[in-house]
Design an enzyme around this catalytic site. Sequence first.
Site, PDB file in Angstrom:
ATOM      1  N   SER A  29      32.562   8.422  59.103  1.00 21.46           N
ATOM      2  CA  SER A  29      33.917   8.909  58.903  1.00 21.46           C
ATOM      3  C   SER A  29      34.423   8.381  57.562  1.00 21.46           C
ATOM      4  CB  SER A  29      34.801   8.429  60.069  1.00 21.46           C
ATOM      5  OG  SER A  29      36.055   9.065  60.034  1.00 21.46           O
ATOM      6  N   ASN A  30      35.713   8.367  57.341  1.00 25.11           N
ATOM      7  CA  ASN A  30      36.272   7.801  56.108  1.00 25.11           C
ATOM      8  C   ASN A  30      37.639   7.200  56.427  1.00 25.11           C
ATOM      9  OD1 ASN A  30      38.439   9.861  55.587  1.00 25.11           O
ATOM     10  ND2 ASN A  30      36.656  11.214  55.543  1.00 25.11           N
ATOM     11  N   HIS A  31      38.269   6.622  55.411  1.00 23.24           N
ATOM     12  CA  HIS A  31      39.487   5.837  55.646  1.00 23.24           C
ATOM     13  C   HIS A  31      40.772   6.645  55.585  1.00 23.24           C
ATOM     14  CE1 HIS A  31      37.702   1.983  56.136  1.00 23.24           C
ATOM     15  NE2 HIS A  31      37.081   2.020  54.974  1.00 23.24           N
TER      16      HIS A  31
END
Length: 222
Positions: A29-31
Site C-alpha cells: 500500500s502507500n501512506h
Amino acid sequence: FQPQCLAGQRVLVTAGPTFEAIDPVRGISNHSSGKMGFAIARAAREAGAEVRLVAGPVHLPTPLGVRRTDVQSALQMQAAVQAELDWASVFVAAAAVADWRPAHSAEQKIKKDGSGQPPSLQFVENPDILAEAAASARARAGQLFCVGFAAESHDLQAQAEAKRRRKGVPLLVGNIGPATFGRDDNALLLLDAQGCKALPAGPKLHLARALVAEIAQRLGPA
Ligand code: C5P
C-alpha cells in the site's frame, strides 16, 4: 468562494490509498491518508453538489451528506468508479492508486519454507482509473469533467503538465512540496490548457474549497 457554486452537479471523488493483497494477511500500500480527497468531497457537498466518495482503506469519518463506498484494491476502486461514471458530472481522482499489484494473490498465508530463500513477487500494472474515465464517451462529449492529481518529487510543473496531457484531463492538480501525506495542510498547483496557477499553502479543507470554486468556474451550467 461562491456558495452553492456546484448546485446541480454530481461529483464523484476517489480518495486514500489502495491495498494490494499478497496473501490473506499481507499486502502493499502507500501512506496516503485520504485527507485531501475527503476534504474535496466535503467542500463539494457544501457547495451544493451531490457527492459520492470511493475510499481506499483510511481512518476518516464520512463527510456529512456524502455517499461513501469503501474499497481495498485498485481493481475494486476501478469497479466502484465505473459503476458511478454514468451518474457523475465531475470526477476528482484524488486517490493514490497503487501502480502495480501482485500478479497472484495467494489464497493461503505464504509460509517460510526453511530454505532461506524469500518468495519472489511478480507484479502487474493496475488499470489507470482516471485515464479510463477521461477517455470515456461522456468525458469526450463534455458531460464529465475529470480532475487528476500528481505528487511529484521534482520538476513538478513540467511533470504535472506532461501527466495532464497523458491522462487526457482538462485540469490537473499538483501537490507542491514533499510529503503532504497525512498532513492537514498542503499547497497546490493547478494546471490546465491555459497555464498554471498556485493555490497558496493552507489547510486541506481551505484548498479543497478553492479547488471546488476553480472547478465550478470551468463547468458549463448544470
Ligand atoms: O500516474 P499517477 O499515479 O502519478 O497519476 C496520478 C493521478 O491518476 C491521480 O489523480 C490518481 O488518482 C490517478 N490514478 C488513477 N489510477 C491509477 C493511477 C493513478 O486513477 N491506476
